[in-house]
Design a protein around this motif. Structure first.
Motif, PDB file in Angstrom:
ATOM      1  N   SER A   1     -15.773   1.812 -10.131  1.00  0.00           N
ATOM      2  CA  SER A   1     -16.354   2.893  -9.331  1.00  0.00           C
ATOM      3  C   SER A   1     -17.106   3.844 -10.259  1.00  0.00           C
ATOM      4  O   SER A   1     -16.524   4.338 -11.214  1.00  0.00           O
ATOM      5  CB  SER A   1     -15.256   3.636  -8.591  1.00  0.00           C
ATOM      6  OG  SER A   1     -15.782   4.770  -7.963  1.00  0.00           O
TER       7      SER A   1
ATOM      8  N   SER B   1      -1.030   4.907   0.034  1.00  0.00           N
ATOM      9  CA  SER B   1      -2.213   5.234   0.844  1.00  0.00           C
ATOM     10  C   SER B   1      -1.965   6.362   1.839  1.00  0.00           C
ATOM     11  O   SER B   1      -2.905   6.897   2.400  1.00  0.00           O
ATOM     12  CB  SER B   1      -2.724   3.995   1.562  1.00  0.00           C
ATOM     13  OG  SER B   1      -1.686   3.404   2.289  1.00  0.00           O
TER      14      SER B   1
ATOM     15  N   THR C   1      -2.850  -3.380  -2.477  1.00  0.00           N
ATOM     16  CA  THR C   1      -3.621  -2.154  -2.296  1.00  0.00           C
ATOM     17  C   THR C   1      -5.060  -2.505  -1.972  1.00  0.00           C
ATOM     18  O   THR C   1      -5.510  -3.621  -2.222  1.00  0.00           O
ATOM     19  CB  THR C   1      -3.558  -1.262  -3.553  1.00  0.00           C
ATOM     20  OG1 THR C   1      -4.289  -0.068  -3.304  1.00  0.00           O
ATOM     21  CG2 THR C   1      -4.156  -1.971  -4.760  1.00  0.00           C
TER      22      THR C   1
ATOM     23  N   ASP D   1      -7.225  -0.177  -3.018  1.00  0.00           N
ATOM     24  CA  ASP D   1      -7.835   0.769  -3.937  1.00  0.00           C
ATOM     25  C   ASP D   1      -7.987   0.105  -5.302  1.00  0.00           C
ATOM     26  O   ASP D   1      -7.017  -0.168  -5.995  1.00  0.00           O
ATOM     27  CB  ASP D   1      -6.921   1.997  -4.025  1.00  0.00           C
ATOM     28  CG  ASP D   1      -7.485   3.066  -4.940  1.00  0.00           C
ATOM     29  OD1 ASP D   1      -8.430   2.768  -5.697  1.00  0.00           O
ATOM     30  OD2 ASP D   1      -6.971   4.193  -4.896  1.00  0.00           O
TER      31      ASP D   1
ATOM     32  N   GLU E   1      -6.328   1.850  -8.350  1.00  0.00           N
ATOM     33  CA  GLU E   1      -4.894   1.571  -8.439  1.00  0.00           C
ATOM     34  C   GLU E   1      -4.667   0.210  -9.074  1.00  0.00           C
ATOM     35  O   GLU E   1      -3.796   0.039  -9.941  1.00  0.00           O
ATOM     36  CB  GLU E   1      -4.275   1.565  -7.037  1.00  0.00           C
ATOM     37  CG  GLU E   1      -3.496   2.797  -6.702  1.00  0.00           C
ATOM     38  CD  GLU E   1      -3.065   2.798  -5.243  1.00  0.00           C
ATOM     39  OE1 GLU E   1      -2.500   1.800  -4.777  1.00  0.00           O
ATOM     40  OE2 GLU E   1      -3.299   3.814  -4.563  1.00  0.00           O
TER      41      GLU E   1
ATOM     42  N   GLU F   1       0.818  -1.215   0.000  1.00  0.00           N
ATOM     43  CA  GLU F   1       0.000   0.000   0.000  1.00  0.00           C
ATOM     44  C   GLU F   1       0.851   1.264   0.000  1.00  0.00           C
ATOM     45  O   GLU F   1       0.719   2.101   0.880  1.00  0.00           O
ATOM     46  CB  GLU F   1      -0.913   0.023   1.234  1.00  0.00           C
ATOM     47  CG  GLU F   1      -1.700  -1.247   1.370  1.00  0.00           C
ATOM     48  CD  GLU F   1      -3.118  -1.027   1.846  1.00  0.00           C
ATOM     49  OE1 GLU F   1      -3.542   0.146   1.851  1.00  0.00           O
ATOM     50  OE2 GLU F   1      -3.786  -2.011   2.165  1.00  0.00           O
TER      51      GLU F   1
END
Lengths: 371, 301
Positions: A236, A162, A191, A193, A196, A159
């Motif tokens: 997303s 972050s 991660t 995310d 990413e 990560e």
């Protein structure tokens, strides 16, 4: 056999199994991202590759060499930590050279390697500073520099972005990608995310509950999620998942969806009659927001655009797009409209659904139904 | 008109606030100065009386400044006063104390740091029990261990020697120094240790290159604490030392007890100041780190 092989690896703490049998084979030069919500086992797996955690059963091998009982220092790996983990008492140059020093590399060579990497990362002017005098982005670069200088077989990133603010995170993301394209190194990157994961990786392992839910290229993961968790986690805004029923109409398999006002919309499956075997079955239909649009915004290359009318509940203008929320099958569904479409809450509005991008799941097992 | 009245009111209010503020500050400072004098009074008595001839003290002027300033009591206490059976002054015993306290403090601090490092960064099965036992060791009353310790020292062949005293203080000191360093290292980011492991540093290299350079504040706390305790210890010194290995505290007692005829108060005062000077010095040199270090170990610990 790959460059980095994870074979039936598991991890157990006491009686709790945090990582179930995992098989991943990474080729040389690949960028593998382990992604998942916190507690999914991704960091544990990374630490096992690094040698910071023992492997309970199974095997981890790098370049065909079994690594289970090899000390971290002798695995020829480098790791970038979430907190950067720069040694506070050493300056940047000393930080970067520490690993080489520990491996007995002579001073002259160390200095040369450090200055080369510093140049590559544009941190030459920082070499004499202490980590405490650096900004977050600079620390991030130094942490990467410390890893690069060792020229390891495998880079491990835990990560790394972050702790940065949103703007810097995007910049560093691009930079990591550039670096990977330039150096062609093998990277395992953890991660939570999903953006990413999608932007950086050549392959993604989506993890949840100690299992790898799906392993594949970003496109495979995005377009063909193996189960409802992957479908909901990646992307997303996330994929719309709502109940539907398979039926037959004019010899074609269709999805019947109950609308807000009690009516039923009928959308033919793009896969022709492959779904016909599921006639009468309750399913969960998954359609991404960008596959539900206003009529003019629909994908022109798609041969399976179907219209349905539904009441608009909320509109969320997001600059480049407007997200429109409606109800399908009793669930809130987000559609992605072009920004300048005139649409108001309360309107009944025609939505164009791209059925080529629709996927179906079993509501019980949450697994993908092939069709 | 209304504005003017308001201004006056506001002005009056402001003045009042300042006046009460100044008043309470005045009271606070007066009290502080009084307390300060109260605490400094013993030191004053000691210093003043160590610098006058005995006759002046006997004349009853304990609080008065010396009429005839003399350093003879200091010289006598240092090198010629009767301590026990020999008239050597406190010098050899001061040296004993130094020889005892320096290694004891150094070794217990290093071992405490090492223990703290292991207990936080190289955890093993049962480490909390080990730490609990070490902690328990801090709170065993000194008197309880006197006889077993005497036997141990005898068996080890270092009874009545300075190394014997070092050993005793080491055993007692490690509990405290471990406690300090463990709590401090608990805050130390484990990722740094992991990064160093991946970089190829071993157990002691990580300790020396990564942990120790960041341990300044807690090391100061530990050193001050150990130094003060070991230097001021009387019980172990009296119990486990011989004539030639007595520490300063025991010698001071002997100096005061073994006067032949008249009590040389001025010499006793000088000796007492000598015994107190090293700890005072340690506090002055390192004291400002003390509170900082204590806080560092305790805020989140």
């Amino acid at each position: 056999m790959g460059f980095l092989d994870i074979k039936k690896a598991t991890k157990t703490y006491g009686t709790v199994r945090v990582l179930h049998e995992t098989d991943i084979s990474v080729e040389e030069g690949e960028f593998l991202v382990l992604v998942g919500p916190s507690g999914c086992g991704k960091s544990t797996l990374l630490n096992m590759i690094a040698g910071l955690e023992d492997v309970t059963s199974g095997e981890i091998a790098i370049r065909g060499r079994r690594m289970n009982d090899v000390r971290p220092a002798e695995r020829n790996i480098a790791m970038v930590f979430q907190s950067y983990a720069l040694y506070p008492n050493m300056n940047v140059a000393q930080n970067m050279a520490f690993g080489l020093e520990m491996h007995g590399v002579p001073k002259a060579e160390r200095d040369k390697a450090v200055s080369e990497v510093a140049e590559l990362l544009q941190i030459t002017q920082l070499l004499n500073r202490k980590p405490g005098q650096l900004s977050g982005g600079q620390r991030q670069r130094v942490a990467m520099g410390r890893a690069l200088v060792r020229q390891p077989d495998v880079f491990l990133f835990d990560e790394p972005l972050s702790n940065l603010d949103a703007k810097l995170r995007v910049d560093m993301r691009t930079e990591i990608k550039k670096l990977h394209q330039k150096l062609k190194t093998t990277i395992v990157y953890v991660t939570h995310d999903q953006i990413e994961a999608l932007t950086l990786s050549t392959r993604i392992a989506v993890m949840f509950g100690g299992y790898v839910q799906q392993l594949g290229t970003p496109k495979e993961i995005y377009d063909n999620p193996a189960n409802m968790f992957v479908a909901g986690f990646m992307g997303s805004p996330s994929m719309n998942l709502f109940p539907a029923k398979v039926g037959m109409e004019n010899g074609e398999a269709v999805a019947r969806i109950s609308l807000h006002d009690g009516e039923t919309a009928t959308l033919p499956f793009a896969s022709g009659n492959a779904m016909a075997v599921h006639d009468g079955r309750e399913i969960v239909l998954g359609i991404r927001p960008e596959a539900i649009t206003d009529e003019d915004g629909a994908d022109r290359n798609s041969k399976a655009i179907h219209k349905l009318e539904s009441a608009v509940e909320v509109t969320e203008p997001a600059g480049s797009d407007t997200f429109v929320v409606t109800q399908l099958g009793g669930k809130e569904v987000t559609a992605r409209f072009r920004a300048d479409v005139e649409v108001k809450p309360g309107d009944r509005f025609p939505f164009a659904v791209n059925m080529e991008k629709a996927v179906a799941f079993d509501p019980e097992t949450e697994m993908r139904i092939s069709g | 008109m209304a504005t003017a009245a308001a201004t006056t009111n506001a002005g009056a209010g402001a003045t009042q606030v300042i006046r009460t503020g100044a008043g309470s500050r005045y009271v606070i400072y007066t009290l502080l100065i009084l307390f300060c004098l109260y605490y400094l009074l013993p030191l004053y008595v000691m210093v003043v009386n160590s610098l006058k001839p005995l006759s002046e003290i006997q004349a009853g002027g304990m609080m008065a400044l010396p009429d005839a300033l003399t350093f003879a009591p200091w010289a006598s206490a240092w090198s010629s006063a009767q301590v026990g059976v020999e008239a050597t002054g406190l010098r050899p015993y001061f040296l004993n104390s130094i020889l005892m306290v320096v290694p004891a403090v150094a070794i217990s601090t290093v071992l405490g740091a090492l223990n703290g490092y292991v207990l936080t960064k190289w955890r093993f099965r049962g480490d909390t029990i080990v730490f609990g036992l070490l902690l328990f060791g801090c709170f065993i009353p000194f008197q309880m261990v006197l006889i077993p310790m005497a036997r141990m020292l005898g068996l080890m062949g270092i009874a009545g020697t300075v190394p014997g005293l070092i050993f005793v203080h080491l055993v007692y000191g490690i509990g405290f120094s471990t406690l300090y360093f463990r709590n401090y290292y608990q805050q130390f980011p484990t990722e740094l240790v992991r990064a160093a492991m991946i970089d190829g540093a071993g157990f002691f290299t990580i300790f020396r290159r990564i942990m120790l350079p960041s341990s300044g504040p807690i090391a100061v706390v530990c050193v001050i604490w150990q130094f003060t305790n070991i230097w001021n210890d009387f019980l172990f010194g009296a119990s486990f030392s011989d004539f030639d290995s007595q520490p300063m505290t025991v010698a001071l007692n002997n100096l005061v007890q073994s006067s032949t005829g008249v009590k040389e108060y001025n010499v006793h005062f000088a000796g007492a100041i000598m015994a107190a000077l090293p700890t005072l010095l340690v506090y002055i040199v390192a004291g400002r780190f003390f509170v900082r270090g204590l806080m560092a170990g305790s805020v989140k610990g």
